[in-house]
Design a protein around this motif. Structure first.
Motif, PDB file in Angstrom:
ATOM      1  N   CYS A  73      -4.559   5.317  -1.816  1.00  0.00           N
ATOM      2  CA  CYS A  73      -3.722   5.410  -0.620  1.00  0.00           C
ATOM      3  C   CYS A  73      -2.857   6.666  -0.724  1.00  0.00           C
ATOM      4  O   CYS A  73      -2.006   6.756  -1.598  1.00  0.00           O
ATOM      5  N   CYS A  76       1.215   5.933  -0.045  1.00  0.00           N
ATOM      6  CA  CYS A  76       2.177   5.405  -1.006  1.00  0.00           C
ATOM      7  C   CYS A  76       1.727   5.615  -2.454  1.00  0.00           C
ATOM      8  O   CYS A  76       2.453   5.290  -3.388  1.00  0.00           O
ATOM      9  N   ASN A  78      -0.719   4.157  -4.039  1.00  0.00           N
ATOM     10  CA  ASN A  78      -1.449   3.010  -4.563  1.00  0.00           C
ATOM     11  C   ASN A  78      -2.914   3.416  -4.818  1.00  0.00           C
ATOM     12  O   ASN A  78      -3.496   4.137  -4.030  1.00  0.00           O
ATOM     13  N   CYS A 106      -4.036  -1.078   2.742  1.00  0.00           N
ATOM     14  CA  CYS A 106      -3.237  -0.970   1.526  1.00  0.00           C
ATOM     15  C   CYS A 106      -2.215  -2.095   1.525  1.00  0.00           C
ATOM     16  O   CYS A 106      -1.414  -2.205   2.442  1.00  0.00           O
ATOM     17  N   CYS A 109       1.675  -0.700   1.343  1.00  0.00           N
ATOM     18  CA  CYS A 109       2.381  -0.086   2.481  1.00  0.00           C
ATOM     19  C   CYS A 109       1.697  -0.358   3.815  1.00  0.00           C
ATOM     20  O   CYS A 109       2.162   0.105   4.840  1.00  0.00           O
ATOM     21  N   ALA A 111      -0.955   0.789   5.012  1.00  0.00           N
ATOM     22  CA  ALA A 111      -1.723   1.886   5.598  1.00  0.00           C
ATOM     23  C   ALA A 111      -3.189   1.483   5.701  1.00  0.00           C
ATOM     24  O   ALA A 111      -3.651   0.588   4.995  1.00  0.00           O
TER      25      ALA A 111
HETATM   26 ZN   LIG Z   1      -0.305   2.523   0.552  1.00  0.00          ZN
END
Ligand SMILES: [Zn+2]
Length: 141
Positions: A73, A76, A78, A106, A109, A111
């Motif tokens: 991601c 963030c 991740n 994700c 966050c 996303a």
């Molecule tokens: Zn994320």
């Protein structure tokens, strides 16, 4: 045939059996929060992952590279080497098709990460979560 007051109209069939009611938007707005537990969930917060479709994609994998399981991601930071092995999931599979389009959510966050598999490359798009103007979701989060 119907019986009517300002906010509520009860509906009856021809034998006089109550079959339902119509209420005004005003009244509905007040009543809805009180009965929401009785209503079917309009938008379940978590749909099951389409694992079957992922399995099918793997089965018919005809790209000139191995199945890739890593997800990252950009929003963030991740990331995982194999999203399917994470417990709990760092990324949830949200959609997958035989054309090689694989989307994730994700869990850190929210996303949306879309991996597109082409003949000679994999492209990744990361779209940060944008809160929808949806009262049902607002109430839930
Ligand atoms: Zn994320």
């Amino acid at each position: 045939m119907s019986k009517h007051d300002d906010n509520l109209t009860e509906l009856f069939d021809k034998n006089g059996n109550l079959i339902g009611a119509l209420i005004t938007a005003d009244l509905w707005t007040k009543v809805k929060p009180m009965i929401k537990d009785l209503l079917p969930q309009e938008a379940p917060p978590e749909r099951p992952e389409p694992i079957g479709e992922w399995k099918t994609l793997q089965e018919y994998w005809d790209f000139p590279y191995p199945v890739d399981t890593n997800v990252h991601c950009e929003n963030c930071g991740n990331k995982t080497e194999d999203w399917e092995k994470d417990d709990p999931r760092k990324f949830r599979l949200t959609s997958c098709n035989l054309g090689g389009l694989v989307s994730f959510n994700c869990t850190a966050c929210n996303a949306r990460i879309v991996k597109k598999h082409f003949k000679d490359e994999i492209t990744v798009e990361c779209t940060p979560f944008i809160e929808k103007k949806n009262k049902n979701l607002e109430a839930r989060y």
